[in-house]
Write an enzyme that holds these catalytic residues in place. Structure first.
Site, PDB file in Angstrom:
ATOM      1  N   LYS A   1       0.816  -1.221   0.000  1.00 59.30           N
ATOM      2  CA  LYS A   1       0.000   0.000   0.000  1.00 59.30           C
ATOM      3  C   LYS A   1       0.852   1.275   0.000  1.00 59.30           C
ATOM      4  O   LYS A   1       0.318   2.368  -0.115  1.00 59.30           O
ATOM      5  CB  LYS A   1      -0.913   0.016   1.232  1.00 59.30           C
ATOM      6  CG  LYS A   1      -2.308  -0.531   0.941  1.00 59.30           C
ATOM      7  CD  LYS A   1      -3.276  -0.116   2.025  1.00 59.30           C
ATOM      8  CE  LYS A   1      -4.716  -0.195   1.565  1.00 59.30           C
ATOM      9  NZ  LYS A   1      -5.658   0.283   2.598  1.00 59.30           N
TER      10      LYS A   1
ATOM     11  N   SER B   1      -8.169   9.293   6.294  1.00 57.65           N
ATOM     12  CA  SER B   1      -6.711   9.445   6.321  1.00 57.65           C
ATOM     13  C   SER B   1      -6.227  10.071   5.016  1.00 57.65           C
ATOM     14  O   SER B   1      -5.311  10.898   5.014  1.00 57.65           O
ATOM     15  CB  SER B   1      -6.041   8.077   6.507  1.00 57.65           C
ATOM     16  OG  SER B   1      -6.478   7.489   7.700  1.00 57.65           O
TER      17      SER B   1
HETATM   18  O1  PNS Z   1      -8.409   1.254   7.162  1.00 62.28           O
HETATM   19  P1  PNS Z   1      -8.774   0.364   6.003  1.00 62.28           P
HETATM   20  O2  PNS Z   1      -7.682   0.411   4.965  1.00 62.28           O
HETATM   21  O3  PNS Z   1     -10.135   0.671   5.456  1.00 62.28           O
HETATM   22  O4  PNS Z   1      -8.825  -1.141   6.609  1.00 62.28           O
HETATM   23  C1  PNS Z   1      -9.072  -2.239   5.769  1.00 62.28           C
HETATM   24  C2  PNS Z   1      -8.759  -3.574   6.492  1.00 62.28           C
HETATM   25  C3  PNS Z   1      -7.354  -3.562   7.042  1.00 62.28           C
HETATM   26  C4  PNS Z   1      -9.746  -3.724   7.637  1.00 62.28           C
HETATM   27  C5  PNS Z   1      -8.967  -4.734   5.473  1.00 62.28           C
HETATM   28  O5  PNS Z   1      -8.262  -4.452   4.298  1.00 62.28           O
HETATM   29  C6  PNS Z   1      -8.525  -6.072   6.028  1.00 62.28           C
HETATM   30  O6  PNS Z   1      -9.142  -6.623   6.908  1.00 62.28           O
HETATM   31  N1  PNS Z   1      -7.406  -6.590   5.479  1.00 62.28           N
HETATM   32  C7  PNS Z   1      -6.785  -7.816   5.927  1.00 62.28           C
HETATM   33  C8  PNS Z   1      -6.968  -8.938   4.901  1.00 62.28           C
HETATM   34  C9  PNS Z   1      -8.299  -9.640   5.094  1.00 62.28           C
HETATM   35  O7  PNS Z   1      -8.628 -10.114   6.165  1.00 62.28           O
HETATM   36  N2  PNS Z   1      -9.090  -9.702   3.998  1.00 62.28           N
HETATM   37  C10 PNS Z   1     -10.393 -10.351   4.028  1.00 62.28           C
HETATM   38  C11 PNS Z   1     -11.505  -9.393   4.392  1.00 62.28           C
HETATM   39  S1  PNS Z   1     -11.929  -8.364   3.046  1.00 62.28           S
END
Ligand code: PNS
Length: 159
Positions: free
Chosen positions: A40, A127
C-alpha cells in the site's frame, strides 16, 4: 468480549479515535490492529503508526495497539476476539464494508462485524483527506491529534 478494530490508520484521525473511545465503552477490550501491508506504500511505517496510536489512545484504559499481517479473522481468532469493529461514515462506505463483513463471515462464522455510525462531525474525514491537506500545507489540527499533526508536518517538510 474482545473487539478488534482493524485498519490502515495511515494516519489515525479524530474519527478513528472517536470509534475507539466508543468501542471501548461497549467491549471489555479493544485491540487496534494495524494491517502491515507494504504494497500500500504507506506514509508512516507500521512502527511509527503503533507509536502514534498508542500515544493518542493512552487515555483509554482497555485499549491495546498491535499490528498484524494476513487475514483479520485469523488475527481475531488468535486473540480470542468475537467482534470486528468498523466505523461507517457515509452510504458509500457501506458497499465495501458489507462486502468485507460478508467475506469475513464466510471465513469465520463465529466472528461478528459490528458497525458504529461515525460521529457526524467526522463523517467527511479520512486518512487520505488528511494527507492531501497536509501535503499542500493546509491545517489539519482540527482533524487529527497533536502528535499526528506534528509527525505529518515533519514528514512533508522533509520531502
Ligand atoms: O483502514 P482500512 O484500509 O479501510 O482497513 C481495511 C482492512 C485492514 C480492515 C482490510 O483491508 C482487512 O481486513 N485486510 C486484511 C486482509 C483480510 O482479512 N481480507 C479479508 C476481508 S476483506
Amino acid at each position: 468480549m474482545i473487539a478488534i478494530y482493524p485498519g490502515s490508520f495511515d494516519p489515525i484521525t479524530l474519527g478513528h479515535i472517536d470509534i475507539i473511545e466508543r468501542g471501548a465503552k461497549l467491549f471489555d477490550k479493544v485491540i487496534v490492529a494495524v494491517l502491515s501491508n507494504p504494497s500500500k506504500n504507506p506514509l508512516f511505517s507500521v512502527d511509527q503508526r503503533l507509536e502514534q496510536i498508542s500515544e493518542c489512545t493512552q487515555h483509554i484504559q482497555n485499549v491495546k495497539v498491535d499490528s498484524f499481517v494476513g487475514l483479520t479473522v485469523e488475527y481475531a481468532k488468535l486473540h480470542h476476539a468475537g467482534v470486528l469493529l468498523r466505523g461507517l461514515r457515509v452510504l458509500s462506505d457501506f458497499e465495501k464494508e458489507l462486502q468485507m463483513a460478508h467475506t469475513n463471515k464466510t471465513l469465520n462464522q463465529e466472528i461478528e462485524t459490528v458497525f458504529l455510525a461515525t460521529t457526524k462531525e467526522y463523517s467527511f474525514l479520512s486518512s487520505s483527506i488528511v494527507k492531501e491537506i497536509a501535503q499542500f500545507g493546509g491545517s489539519i489540527n482540527h482533524l487529527v491529534s497533536a502528535n499526528i499533526a506534528r509527525d505529518m508536518y515533519q514528514k512533508y517538510q522533509n520531502k
